[in-house]
Design an enzyme around this catalytic site. Structure first.
Site, PDB file in Angstrom:
ATOM      1  N   THR A   1      15.620   0.047  14.454  1.00  0.00           N
ATOM      2  CA  THR A   1      14.426  -0.448  15.168  1.00  0.00           C
ATOM      3  C   THR A   1      14.582  -2.099  15.005  1.00  0.00           C
ATOM      4  OG1 THR A   1      12.900  -0.023  13.344  1.00  0.00           O
ATOM      5  CG2 THR A   1      12.938   1.563  14.868  1.00  0.00           C
TER       6      THR A   1
ATOM      7  N   ASP B   1      15.385  -0.986   9.751  1.00  0.00           N
ATOM      8  CA  ASP B   1      14.164  -1.769  10.596  1.00  0.00           C
ATOM      9  C   ASP B   1      14.537  -3.283  10.417  1.00  0.00           C
ATOM     10  OD1 ASP B   1      11.626  -1.610  11.745  1.00  0.00           O
ATOM     11  OD2 ASP B   1      10.911  -2.819  10.122  1.00  0.00           O
ATOM     12  N   GLU B   2      14.799  -3.765  11.643  1.00  0.00           N
ATOM     13  CA  GLU B   2      15.240  -5.145  11.843  1.00  0.00           C
ATOM     14  C   GLU B   2      16.780  -5.171  11.758  1.00  0.00           C
ATOM     15  OE1 GLU B   2      13.579  -6.965  13.612  1.00  0.00           O
ATOM     16  OE2 GLU B   2      11.573  -6.486  13.252  1.00  0.00           O
ATOM     17  N   GLU B   3      17.359  -5.914  12.367  1.00  0.00           N
ATOM     18  CA  GLU B   3      18.887  -5.935  12.587  1.00  0.00           C
ATOM     19  C   GLU B   3      19.673  -6.316  11.290  1.00  0.00           C
ATOM     20  OE1 GLU B   3      21.891  -7.834  15.806  1.00  0.00           O
ATOM     21  OE2 GLU B   3      19.897  -8.157  15.932  1.00  0.00           O
TER      22      GLU B   3
END
Length: 302
Positions: free
Chosen positions: A173, A148-150
């Site tokens: 995501t 979740d997040e890059e």
């Protein structure tokens, strides 16, 4: 789920790597949490078109920092951290949670969740953070990993290694606030039959019959984008334009432009790209209008 979320889920049946790109508060993390809960429990909705595990799974969920992970992923899965009354209010039903072990990484943080799978086995989900570094993602074999997040590319590659032996999958995501990063380039410019991305924009949500963002909300949110968010969207638009996804490119350029009142260098570049798209699409009148906006304030531009 929204249409774009459903598309993302369905692609999990055949793709090893998936990216679900969406703006803040549009539902990207909820999409990751819902899918994670389905795989951990083995309870899939009747209309599920994505991948299905008939046995208990071993998985990771990871995010940017220990505090962010605590407040997002476990909270969506089992309930608000540190609040006893809310335990079991997440996407994993309370009666399927077998055990929860705490982490010392942050107050009320969770290290691992054990979940009873439909098959009778016990699924496990452990939480990690990117701030721990690449070495903390080495070792072990997992069925799937939710990022979740890059992440940076080093951590992303380690996660891919962890799912190789199981023929598992990695799904990400995030909001592309880092612009044209290595991970974004991997999905948008490096073709592979095992890799795919889905983008859900604020317009997609606002157009849903029961979307949590109305068209009026959409206008207010877009007007409030911060400078670094606009820059990231402009870079993302360039990726779309390079791949020939002109409609997506136009939408991101328009969001990056904002109201267009202050025609600084970036705004002029965006108008130029929008005019170029109009030329490709055969809309010469629109192209002339956009070019005129530039040359009214900078006759020597390009």
């Amino acid at each position: 789920p929204y249409k774009k979320q459903s598309e993302h889920f369905a692609l999990g049946k055949t793709k090893r790597e998936r990216l679900f790109m969406a703006g803040n508060q549009l539902g990207k993390s909820d999409a990751g949490a819902v899918e994670t809960a389905y795989h951990l429990t083995g309870d899939y909705p009747d209309d599920w078109k994505g991948r299905v595990w008939r046995k208990a799974v071993e998985a990771w969920a990871a995010g940017e920092t220990s505090l962010v992970v605590r407040d997002v992923q476990p909270a969506k899965l089992v309930g608000k951290p540190g609040v006893t009354e809310e335990f079991g209010t997440g996407y994993i039903p309370k009666d399927r949670i077998v055990d929860v072990s705490n982490s010392r990484s942050a107050p009320d943080a969770i290290d691992t969740i054990q979940v009873k799978h439909k098959s009778g086995g016990i699924s496990t989900l452990s939480f990690k953070s990117y701030e721990q570094g690449r070495t903390k993602f080495q070792g072990g074999t997992k069925d799937f990993i939710w990022l979740d997040e890059e992440p940076n590319m080093a951590i992303y590659q380690e996660c891919l290694t962890r799912v190789t032996a199981t023929r598992g999958m990695v799904f990400v995501t995030f909001t592309p606030l880092l612009g044209k990063s290595d991970v974004v380039i991997r999905y948008m410019e490096e073709h592979s039959p095992d890799r795919v991305y889905t983008q859900m924009t604020i317009d997609d949500v606002a157009q849903e019959p029961h979307g949590h963002i109305t068209p009026e909300d959409r206008d207010m949110i877009v007007a409030g984008y911060l400078e670094h968010e606009r820059e990231a969207r402009a870079l993302l638009a360039q990726c779309f334009q390079k791949k020939g996804f002109l409609d997506l490119a136009r939408k991101e350029y328009e969001r990056a432009l904002g109201d267009g009142r202050d025609l600084d260098l970036r705004a002029k570049e965006i108008l130029y790209h929008l005019a170029s798209i109009a030329v490709i699409e055969g809309d010469s009148a629109q192209a002339r209008t956009l070019y005129a906006r530039i040359y009214e304030v900078d006759v020597g531009f390009r």
